[in-house]
Design a protein around this motif. Structure first.
Motif, PDB file in Angstrom:
ATOM      1  N   ALA A 124      45.171  40.936  36.820  1.00  0.00           N
ATOM      2  CA  ALA A 124      43.714  41.016  36.675  1.00  0.00           C
ATOM      3  C   ALA A 124      43.332  42.166  35.745  1.00  0.00           C
ATOM      4  O   ALA A 124      42.425  42.038  34.914  1.00  0.00           O
ATOM      5  CB  ALA A 124      43.056  41.175  38.047  1.00  0.00           C
ATOM      6  N   ALA A 125      44.041  43.268  35.862  1.00  0.00           N
ATOM      7  CA  ALA A 125      43.763  44.411  34.980  1.00  0.00           C
ATOM      8  C   ALA A 125      44.096  44.053  33.532  1.00  0.00           C
ATOM      9  O   ALA A 125      43.339  44.379  32.606  1.00  0.00           O
ATOM     10  CB  ALA A 125      44.567  45.629  35.438  1.00  0.00           C
ATOM     11  N   ALA A 126      45.215  43.376  33.339  1.00  0.00           N
ATOM     12  CA  ALA A 126      45.595  42.961  31.983  1.00  0.00           C
ATOM     13  C   ALA A 126      44.581  41.960  31.419  1.00  0.00           C
ATOM     14  O   ALA A 126      44.265  41.982  30.220  1.00  0.00           O
ATOM     15  CB  ALA A 126      46.994  42.359  31.990  1.00  0.00           C
ATOM     16  N   ALA A 127      44.045  41.104  32.282  1.00  0.00           N
ATOM     17  CA  ALA A 127      43.053  40.127  31.832  1.00  0.00           C
ATOM     18  C   ALA A 127      41.764  40.829  31.410  1.00  0.00           C
ATOM     19  O   ALA A 127      41.164  40.496  30.382  1.00  0.00           O
ATOM     20  CB  ALA A 127      42.771  39.114  32.948  1.00  0.00           C
ATOM     21  N   ALA A 139      53.110  16.752  30.671  1.00  0.00           N
ATOM     22  CA  ALA A 139      52.711  18.154  30.593  1.00  0.00           C
ATOM     23  C   ALA A 139      51.866  18.455  31.819  1.00  0.00           C
ATOM     24  O   ALA A 139      51.355  17.540  32.479  1.00  0.00           O
ATOM     25  CB  ALA A 139      51.912  18.401  29.315  1.00  0.00           C
ATOM     26  N   LEU A 140      51.712  19.715  32.120  1.00  0.00           N
ATOM     27  CA  LEU A 140      50.878  20.111  33.268  1.00  0.00           C
ATOM     28  C   LEU A 140      50.296  21.486  33.027  1.00  0.00           C
ATOM     29  O   LEU A 140      50.798  22.260  32.204  1.00  0.00           O
ATOM     30  CB  LEU A 140      51.688  20.092  34.570  1.00  0.00           C
ATOM     31  N   SER A 141      49.236  21.776  33.752  1.00  0.00           N
ATOM     32  CA  SER A 141      48.648  23.112  33.725  1.00  0.00           C
ATOM     33  C   SER A 141      49.001  23.842  35.016  1.00  0.00           C
ATOM     34  O   SER A 141      48.992  23.243  36.099  1.00  0.00           O
ATOM     35  CB  SER A 141      47.122  23.038  33.624  1.00  0.00           C
ATOM     36  N   ALA A 142      49.310  25.133  34.884  1.00  0.00           N
ATOM     37  CA  ALA A 142      49.439  26.010  36.045  1.00  0.00           C
ATOM     38  C   ALA A 142      48.306  27.019  35.935  1.00  0.00           C
ATOM     39  O   ALA A 142      48.244  27.789  34.977  1.00  0.00           O
ATOM     40  CB  ALA A 142      50.785  26.718  36.029  1.00  0.00           C
ATOM     41  N   SER A 143      47.387  26.959  36.889  1.00  0.00           N
ATOM     42  CA  SER A 143      46.261  27.892  36.892  1.00  0.00           C
ATOM     43  C   SER A 143      46.537  28.966  37.938  1.00  0.00           C
ATOM     44  O   SER A 143      46.582  28.680  39.136  1.00  0.00           O
ATOM     45  CB  SER A 143      44.969  27.142  37.228  1.00  0.00           C
ATOM     46  N   VAL A 144      46.751  30.179  37.453  1.00  0.00           N
ATOM     47  CA  VAL A 144      47.028  31.302  38.353  1.00  0.00           C
ATOM     48  C   VAL A 144      45.692  31.971  38.688  1.00  0.00           C
ATOM     49  O   VAL A 144      44.992  32.452  37.798  1.00  0.00           O
ATOM     50  CB  VAL A 144      47.966  32.325  37.673  1.00  0.00           C
ATOM     51  N   LEU A 145      45.340  31.972  39.972  1.00  0.00           N
ATOM     52  CA  LEU A 145      44.039  32.498  40.381  1.00  0.00           C
ATOM     53  C   LEU A 145      44.073  34.023  40.403  1.00  0.00           C
ATOM     54  O   LEU A 145      44.811  34.630  41.179  1.00  0.00           O
ATOM     55  CB  LEU A 145      43.643  31.950  41.755  1.00  0.00           C
ATOM     56  N   LEU A 146      43.260  34.640  39.548  1.00  0.00           N
ATOM     57  CA  LEU A 146      43.211  36.106  39.475  1.00  0.00           C
ATOM     58  C   LEU A 146      42.202  36.682  40.457  1.00  0.00           C
ATOM     59  O   LEU A 146      42.234  37.878  40.753  1.00  0.00           O
ATOM     60  CB  LEU A 146      42.832  36.549  38.055  1.00  0.00           C
ATOM     61  N   THR A 147      41.268  35.850  40.898  1.00  0.00           N
ATOM     62  CA  THR A 147      40.315  36.233  41.945  1.00  0.00           C
ATOM     63  C   THR A 147      40.336  35.112  42.975  1.00  0.00           C
ATOM     64  O   THR A 147      40.832  34.019  42.690  1.00  0.00           O
ATOM     65  CB  THR A 147      38.874  36.349  41.396  1.00  0.00           C
ATOM     66  N   ASP A 148      39.794  35.373  44.151  1.00  0.00           N
ATOM     67  CA  ASP A 148      39.664  34.287  45.119  1.00  0.00           C
ATOM     68  C   ASP A 148      38.836  33.177  44.480  1.00  0.00           C
ATOM     69  O   ASP A 148      37.764  33.427  43.921  1.00  0.00           O
ATOM     70  CB  ASP A 148      38.955  34.772  46.397  1.00  0.00           C
ATOM     71  N   ASN A 149      39.321  31.970  44.546  1.00  0.00           N
ATOM     72  CA  ASN A 149      38.550  30.802  44.103  1.00  0.00           C
ATOM     73  C   ASN A 149      38.051  30.115  45.361  1.00  0.00           C
ATOM     74  O   ASN A 149      38.833  29.477  46.083  1.00  0.00           O
ATOM     75  CB  ASN A 149      39.424  29.842  43.294  1.00  0.00           C
TER      76      ASN A 149
END
Lengths: 296, 296
Positions: free
Chosen positions: B65-68, B163-173
């Motif tokens: 999250a900090a890097a984002a 193909a696929l997407s991997a969505s890494v949650l950086l905050t609570d969704n």
């Protein structure tokens, strides 16, 4: 701040910086029997709302939904009590449906709604405001956070938070189609808004509210305390919520319309007086001044 | 319709009326072992997505999250691979973060993500696209329904939905802050879009998509079949979803930001060729053409 403001525990738009004040009044005003169970009353008292599953059956909902569609199609967007979307001519709200002499008038005196209102408000009740809200599929627009009571007190002269809304779900309200969002327990606190109220801003405010809007920092504070919950349920369910509960709703990108009828019940002992914000009254479709007691 | 179109099972923007075609290709391309359990694979195969709870721990999420935030603050909105909101200069997406030489490059080869991709796609994989999506509190904007694969096939030349997407949650969704919305099982069908693709519309389309958009009637049809579900989970969770799953997301009126990193993995046997829509290629930040195999 003018000295006389301090005598009103619910003064607002009087301060330069937002503040969160306690609510000196109760949430449950009576202890009478009624349609709500003790568990439902406890939930309402603590969270500020309660969802009652399928109070109206499929046939009733079908008739109400058809009447709502008819009211929308017959509505004249040029009228004050008909609200269109800011970005289109789509009808967003039709007000004062409890005076239609037909289905919504019957709905407004239905004991499943008015009985619960009497139980919570501890007195006879009358309809303070009513409306149908349409949130169409694909382009339903969001509605920002607000406390109804703050506006009703400052702009309409409602003395105390002894009123509630009953939202009758005409379609399934699911997490994804823009249901009511609430900040649980926020009804126990009163957020004073910043700034003044311009005259005659009501038409604009029903589309894009710009006054009587809680500061973002206040909303962050409330959500830190109470989180966020949704008022979801199948068509025919009813969400009862306190007049001072902080609420809003998101947009609707799903194909599934989210349409509800709102009946606002006020205690007969809490009838509106002159606006506490020292402004001219808003029109009666927003704040009934005729106290027609709902017969028990 | 031109005769050669019929040889491509995924032709689109070629028809005057929307249509829903079957998907001739599988969803699970292998039977190898990997980080996903058999139950998770069944869910993915049937629904087109799976949410894996807290694959990254609190410390890892904090660093990501900090890097984002750093990437967002350093991003230049004038660059093509940085997307700002239509109505403001707020940064909505920063692309190609898997080439940052730092944290997101390490993330892109993490076996928790790439291992699951290999398991589902049945081969070695490479990163086809990556981005950080920011949906800020209060004014996060919605993103309309679409199939990634339709665009990647027509505009970028991806041969098949491998193909696929991997969505890494950086905050609570959570349900209320604009999480990924999906139409379950829609990945098994292919919605042909209507109309043509103008050249160089990608910059606009990343803010407000106007081409390669499924007709509303097609979305009604898909939702009738499969309903709608949300990809919610606490920060650190990962949503894996098929490249052809119909998805979108609502706005965010809550104070709680919803930020995610997307890594798109493609099979090395499915590397992009020339766009099937007979148009010039889009830039590489949208469709990698260098097949750097993620090491196992």
């Amino acid at each position: 701040m003018a000295p006389e403001m301090t005598t009103d525990p619910y003064h607002s738009r009087t301060v330069d910086r937002w503040e969160i004040a306690p609510r000196p009044d109760p949430v449950l005003w009576g202890e009478g029997a009624g349609p709500l169970s003790p568990e439902q009353l406890v939930h309402y008292a603590e969270k500020g709302f309660v969802v009652c599953w399928r109070l109206f059956d499929e046939e009733e909902v079908g008739a109400l939904a058809a009447a709502a569609a008819k009211a929308r199609d017959a509505a004249d967007p040029a009228r004050d009590d008909v609200i269109a979307e800011a970005s289109s001519s789509a009808i967003r709200s039709v007000f004062r449906v409890h005076r239609d002499g037909e289905m919504f008038e019957r709905l407004s005196v239905d004991s499943r709604l008015a009985g619960a209102a009497r139980q919570i408000l501890g007195s006879d009740v009358y309809v303070h405001q009513s409306r149908i809200n349409f949130k169409p599929g694909f382009d339903g627009r969001p509605f920002p956070w607000h406390s109804d009571f703050e506006t009703w007190h400052i702009e309409d002269g409602m003395p105390r938070p002894r009123a509630l809304s009953a939202s009758v779900l005409l379609t399934d309200n699911i997490e994804q189609n823009g249901p009511l969002l609430v900040i649980p327990s926020s009804h126990r606190l009163y957020v004073r808004c910043v700034g003044e109220t311009p005259e005659n801003h009501f038409k604009e405010s029903l589309v894009n509210q710009a006054y009587g809007v809680p500061t973002r920092a206040a909303l962050v504070d409330l959500v830190d305390r109470g989180g966020i919950m949704s008022g979801t349920g199948p068509a025919g369910s009813v969400v009862f919520f306190d007049s001072n509960l902080m609420h809003g709703s998101g947009g609707n990108i799903t194909p599934l319309p989210r349409n509800n009828v709102f009946l606002v019940y006020n205690s007969v002992d809490n009838a509106v007086v002159e606006p506490f914000g020292k402004r001219p009254r808003r029109p009666e479709f927003l704040a009934e001044r005729r106290v027609d007691v709902v017969p028990t």
